[in-house]
Enzyme design. Structure first.
Site, PDB file in Angstrom:
ATOM      1  N   LEU A  10       0.861  -1.226   0.080  1.00 47.80           N
ATOM      2  CA  LEU A  10      -0.085   0.002  -0.125  1.00 47.80           C
ATOM      3  C   LEU A  10       0.743   1.371   0.139  1.00 47.80           C
ATOM      4  O   LEU A  10       0.270   2.623   0.152  1.00 47.80           O
ATOM      5  CB  LEU A  10      -0.895  -0.033   1.273  1.00 47.80           C
ATOM      6  N   GLY A  11       2.196   1.111  -0.092  1.00 41.68           N
ATOM      7  CA  GLY A  11       3.022   2.221  -0.037  1.00 41.68           C
ATOM      8  C   GLY A  11       3.156   3.033  -1.454  1.00 41.68           C
ATOM      9  O   GLY A  11       2.507   2.566  -2.296  1.00 41.68           O
ATOM     10  N   LEU A  13       5.387   2.787  -3.755  1.00 46.31           N
ATOM     11  CA  LEU A  13       5.751   2.160  -5.018  1.00 46.31           C
ATOM     12  C   LEU A  13       4.746   0.914  -4.848  1.00 46.31           C
ATOM     13  O   LEU A  13       4.396   0.472  -6.087  1.00 46.31           O
ATOM     14  CB  LEU A  13       7.274   1.467  -4.750  1.00 46.31           C
ATOM     15  N   ASP A  34       0.548  -5.547   3.736  1.00 42.40           N
ATOM     16  CA  ASP A  34       0.782  -4.589   4.314  1.00 42.40           C
ATOM     17  C   ASP A  34       0.689  -4.342   5.689  1.00 42.40           C
ATOM     18  O   ASP A  34      -0.261  -5.268   6.463  1.00 42.40           O
ATOM     19  CB  ASP A  34       0.282  -3.234   3.718  1.00 42.40           C
ATOM     20  N   ILE A  35       1.509  -3.561   6.551  1.00 49.43           N
ATOM     21  CA  ILE A  35       1.298  -3.372   7.844  1.00 49.43           C
ATOM     22  C   ILE A  35       0.232  -2.676   8.331  1.00 49.43           C
ATOM     23  O   ILE A  35      -0.458  -2.721   9.369  1.00 49.43           O
ATOM     24  CB  ILE A  35       2.584  -2.965   8.646  1.00 49.43           C
ATOM     25  N   ARG A  36      -0.456  -1.840   7.482  1.00 52.68           N
ATOM     26  CA  ARG A  36      -1.691  -1.055   7.549  1.00 52.68           C
ATOM     27  C   ARG A  36      -2.718  -1.392   6.573  1.00 52.68           C
ATOM     28  O   ARG A  36      -2.503  -2.068   5.679  1.00 52.68           O
ATOM     29  CB  ARG A  36      -1.212   0.535   7.667  1.00 52.68           C
ATOM     30  N   TYR A 142      19.814   4.343   6.442  1.00 49.86           N
ATOM     31  CA  TYR A 142      18.997   3.760   5.342  1.00 49.86           C
ATOM     32  C   TYR A 142      20.057   3.184   4.034  1.00 49.86           C
ATOM     33  O   TYR A 142      19.855   1.995   3.791  1.00 49.86           O
ATOM     34  CB  TYR A 142      18.224   4.824   4.644  1.00 49.86           C
ATOM     35  N   LYS A 146      20.645  -0.456   2.722  1.00 50.72           N
ATOM     36  CA  LYS A 146      20.407  -0.691   1.266  1.00 50.72           C
ATOM     37  C   LYS A 146      21.621  -1.686   0.944  1.00 50.72           C
ATOM     38  O   LYS A 146      21.453  -2.759   0.051  1.00 50.72           O
ATOM     39  CB  LYS A 146      20.314   0.206   0.466  1.00 50.72           C
TER      40      LYS A 146
HETATM   41  N1  SER Z   1      13.388   7.758  -2.118  1.00 55.94           N
HETATM   42  C1  SER Z   1      14.519   7.469  -1.109  1.00 55.94           C
HETATM   43  C2  SER Z   1      14.738   8.333  -0.072  1.00 55.94           C
HETATM   44  O1  SER Z   1      14.495   9.688  -0.163  1.00 55.94           O
HETATM   45  C3  SER Z   1      15.885   6.963  -1.740  1.00 55.94           C
HETATM   46  O2  SER Z   1      15.668   5.711  -2.215  1.00 55.94           O
HETATM   47  O3  SER Z   1      14.804   7.915   1.322  1.00 55.94           O
END
Ligand code: SER
Length: 331
Positions: A10-11, A13, A34-36, A142, A146
């Site tokens: 549901l995000g 992407l 989804d979690i929501r 983040y 990744k």
């Molecule tokens: N759109 C992402 C972010 O800004 C980058 O992968 O965290």
């Protein structure tokens, strides 16, 4: 016939990949989690949906078996600015979520798509025309998750023969579901602001260049790479893909073709600016072009035309648009 599971469906992407895959393979063939469950009600009602935490391997295994799933799109993750606010949670969701998906895939012989990001690069990476294979020493949590995710996907492929594939997405711009907590969110918010208040307060400096992509190209990358001939894939996970690189000032200039009195002001967010400054200005995506035929269709001009037209139509139909204001209220 493919039977697909999408985590984080549901995000930003997930919601658009879900629509594209359901159109291609049929709604019942594409199971969403989804979690929501309080957004995108149409998607939830249109086909199978389960409210599940992506770290719950037992439940995901049951769903995979019940629906004879053969392909998992694992899209559940915290984005960069949110990850910086809560690094432990980011590690937990981004790493344990992915590990869970990979384990379920190993047990049930599923293929896995996982997005990596421009966030997997860092300040010591070449900034312009960043190559496919280069230095990856990210400084954000983040980015760390990744790079670790890219390596984990490689590992599950060579160690367990799981058919893992993925791309390094740039900032993604779209109009269906807003992103949340990303450094590149400004490039989406600015369009909403343009059609509502004709002014936008940008959290990044006006000359900050980052790679970006319009959602239809992001969706097509995710589908094409999963349908590519595996023998042609030399890199497999984490292909650089891009379609444009721009800074806020340039984006505002294109917006002014539609909204001539559009005003851009700045309230720099130091966390987002530091993250953006550590990322490349522009990527080189030759490997994706050669190995699976990657080719974007939108540039800054055509994306801006489409975003402004879509958001104006939505406004004319009375649909809500004040996303930035809502988000600030929530924060
Ligand atoms: N759109 C992402 C972010 O800004 C980058 O992968 O965290």
């Amino acid at each position: 016939m493919k039977r697909i599971l999408i985590n984080g469906s549901l995000g930003q992407l997930g919601s658009e990949i879900a629509v594209a895959l359901r159109t291609r393979y049929g709604a019942d063939q594409v199971v969403l989690t989804d979690i929501r469950d309080d957004i995108n009600t149409e998607l939830i009602e249109q086909g199978p949906f389960y409210k599940v935490d992506c770290r719950d391997g037992k439940r995901l295994s049951e769903i995979v078996n019940e629906h004879s799933i053969d392909t998992i799109y694992h899209l559940a993750a915290l984005l960069s600015a949110t990850s910086e606010r809560d690094p432990l949670l980011a590690w937990d969701i981004n790493m344990n979520g992915l590990m869970t998906a990979l384990e379920v895939a190993r047990e049930s012989s599923c293929a896995v798509f996982t997005p990596s990001s421009i966030g997997s690069f860092g300040p010591t990476t070449p900034k312009d025309f960043t190559p496919q294979d280069t230095v990856q020493r990210p400084t954000s949590m983040y980015g760390i998750t990744k790079v670790a995710g890219e390596l984990l996907c490689d590992y599950y492929h060579h160690r367990y023969d799981v058919d893992t594939r993925g791309v390094r997405y740039p900032g993604i711009i779209s109009s269906m579901t807003p992103p949340g907590g990303g450094t590149t969110d400004y490039a989406v918010e600015i369009y909403y602001a343009a059609v509502t208040s004709k002014s936008y307060e940008c959290p990044l400096a006006g000359n900050t260049y980052l790679d970006m992509m319009y959602m239809p190209d992001a969706v097509s990358a995710a589908i094409r790479i999963m349908e590519a001939d595996p023998d042609a894939l030399r890199h497999r996970n984490a292909f650089n893909v891009t379609s444009m690189s721009f800074c806020p000032e340039e984006q505002a200039a294109y917006i002014r073709n539609h909204v001539p009195d559009f005003q851009l002001t700045y309230a720099i967010d130091p966390v987002k600016q530091a993250i953006a400054d550590s990322w490349p200005n522009s990527l080189e995506d030759y490997a994706a072009q050669v190995e699976w035929g990657w080719k974007p269709t939108y540039d800054l001009a055509s994306m801006t035309d489409d975003m402004i037209r879509t958001l104006r139509e939505r406004k004319a139909n009375g649909l809500p648009l004040n996303w930035q204001a809502e988000k600030r209220k929530a924060e």
